[in-house]
Design an enzyme around this catalytic site. Structure first.
Site, PDB file in Angstrom:
ATOM      1  N   HIS A   7       0.824  -1.215   0.000  1.00 49.04           N
ATOM      2  CA  HIS A   7       0.000   0.000   0.000  1.00 49.04           C
ATOM      3  C   HIS A   7       0.856   1.262   0.000  1.00 49.04           C
ATOM      4  O   HIS A   7       0.712   2.126  -0.866  1.00 49.04           O
ATOM      5  CB  HIS A   7      -0.908   0.014   1.234  1.00 49.04           C
TER       6      HIS A   7
ATOM      7  N   CYS B 109      -6.699  -6.684   3.186  1.00 47.95           N
ATOM      8  CA  CYS B 109      -7.963  -6.553   3.911  1.00 47.95           C
ATOM      9  C   CYS B 109      -9.116  -7.197   3.149  1.00 47.95           C
ATOM     10  O   CYS B 109     -10.193  -7.425   3.710  1.00 47.95           O
ATOM     11  CB  CYS B 109      -8.273  -5.075   4.183  1.00 47.95           C
TER      12      CYS B 109
END
Length: 443
Positions: A10, A42
């Site tokens: 990320h 996630c």
């Protein structure tokens, strides 16, 4: 200018995408040990459960996209050493075995985190898996096809999401955690009790306040998990006991927390002026306490990565910090939290007062009206809001984003009672439940 970036999850992807735009003349090189970038871990449980049909949707970039921005992508390259004195990187090409030496003017550490693997006897047996990256997700899907009884160790977000995924696919599921309740880092007991009751009603075996002593099995794989209170026969184990920062390369070279998370200033710079860090590899300012904390969330990572790019040439935009805001949907329940709860406050030695309300989310003359349980924690002297939790069958989780802003801006719980919120019977009541929490706290 030569910019080297180690890791492209990320934070790394956000950093290099922005740097390519801000510094078109710079030579940007990314070192990544995997063959992919930017996997949204996630979404791992959604992928395992089959909600996400196309796993490519869980990648918000690719090596090819970043290369099109003019970035040199050294995929499947493992950085072995960083010479911070001479600004040198030594890496190994994992495909060819060749060693690579490179120099840098600025170094960005976005190496992320890795699942904790406790030194438990038998942990290396087959069918004991980790849950973090894309390849591990594919292995879980493959192994789960022939599994009848799945045991998940660790009752955090990923653990409980996987429990739901396996139960919905018809598996017998056990959940083990050393704490006395699930999701204890995010929600207080009156919230987690409801989730646990739902799990038990669905036949999920909760083994709480138990720690794993050893795994038993044969060459064919794991056959049982032995805990402090008993033995669970199983044919697949998923370890979800937490994450540790991937920072061994800079150990002793920059300031870190005890767990190895890199400390950065408000401009994402480490104690070495030439090195910046972002994402799960570093600590971030936690606004409820004002101290550095390790909070590995994708939201923190992309913000920090973007800030690294902005501040690489000088302090331009400071990091306003985080409240550790997060949300979760499990079965019919929507829940979210921000800042301190009573459990985390006690662990940190912070005294808080709390107010809990139970309200209908909209007028009861409407066709349906669901209960909302909201808890707001605040400083007993300053009355500043320090944390909040919400749970409901209706999705009111965006209220926690509002309360996150309240914490960040220093709002008091008394002011919350009179914040201007709209009213429309489809959505809420004349007194919003956030207002009602503030009013209740003032009594």
């Amino acid at each position: 200018m030569k910019i080297a970036v180690i890791g492209s999850t990320h934070a790394g992807t956000a950093a290099v995408s922005n740097m390519a735009t801000l510094y078109p003349e710079a030579q940007i090189t990314v070192y990544e040990r995997n063959d992919n970038v930017s996997f949204l871990s996630c979404g791992l449980a959604l992928y395992v459960r089959g909600v996400v049909d196309d796993p490519q949707g869980l990648f918000y970039s690719s090596p090819e996209q970043l290369q099109q921005l003019g970035i040199t992508m050294k995929m499947q390259h493992d950085v072995r050493n960083i010479d911070t004195t001479n600004h040198l990187i030594k890496a190994t090409n994992l495909v060819t075995g060749d060693d690579v030496v490179d120099s840098y003017d600025k170094l960005v550490m976005t190496t992320g985190s890795w699942p904790v693997t406790p030194p438990i006897e038998g942990i290396h047996l087959d069918n004991i898996l980790l849950a973090k990256n894309y390849n591990q997700a594919n292995t879980i899907i493959e192994k789960a096809q022939n599994a009848e009884h799945v045991t998940v160790v660790g009752a955090g977000y990923i653990g409980v999401e996987l429990v739901e995924a396996f139960e919905k696919s018809g598996k017998k599921v056990s959940l083990i955690d050393g704490a006395d309740r699930i999701l204890n880092k995010y929600l207080d007991k009156e919230f987690t009790d409801q989730v646990e009751d739902d799990f038990r009603n669905r036949g999920i075996d909760l083994l709480l306040n138990e720690t794993v002593q050893r795994f038993e099995g044969t060459k064919k794989g794991v056959e049982a998990v032995v805990t402090t209170h008993g033995r669970v026969e199983t044919d697949l184990v998923i370890m979800c006991v937490g994450f540790r920062p991937n920072t061994e390369l800079l150990k002793g070279k920059v300031d870190m927390l005890e767990n190895g998370a890199i400390k950065v200033n408000e401009y994402m710079q480490t104690s070495d002026p030439a090195i910046f860090a972002a994402g799960d590899s570093c600590a971030v300012k936690y606004n409820p306490t004002g101290e550095h904390a390790y909070i590995p969330l994708a939201t923190n990572a992309v913000r920090m990565g973007t800030l690294v790019a902005r501040n690489l040439m000088g302090p331009i935009m400071r990091n306003v910090g985080t409240q550790g805001t997060s949300g979760l949907h499990i079965y019919d329940l929507n829940m979210a939290s921000t800042g301190l709860n009573e459990t985390s406050a006690q662990l940190l030695g912070v005294h808080v007062k709390s107010i809990t309300i139970n309200e209908k989310h909209r007028p009861e003359f409407m066709p349906t009206s669901e209960n909302v349980q909201l808890k707001v924690s605040f400083h007993p002297d300053t009355r500043k809001i320090l944390g909040a939790q919400v749970l409901s069958k209706v999705d009111v989780t965006q209220s926690i984003n509002t309360l996150s802003v309240c914490i960040q801006s220093g709002m008091t719980v008394d002011e919350l009672g009179f914040v201007d919120f709209f009213f429309q019977p489809h959505f809420n009541q004349p007194w919003n439940f956030l207002n009602k929490a503030g009013l209740a706290a003032a009594q």
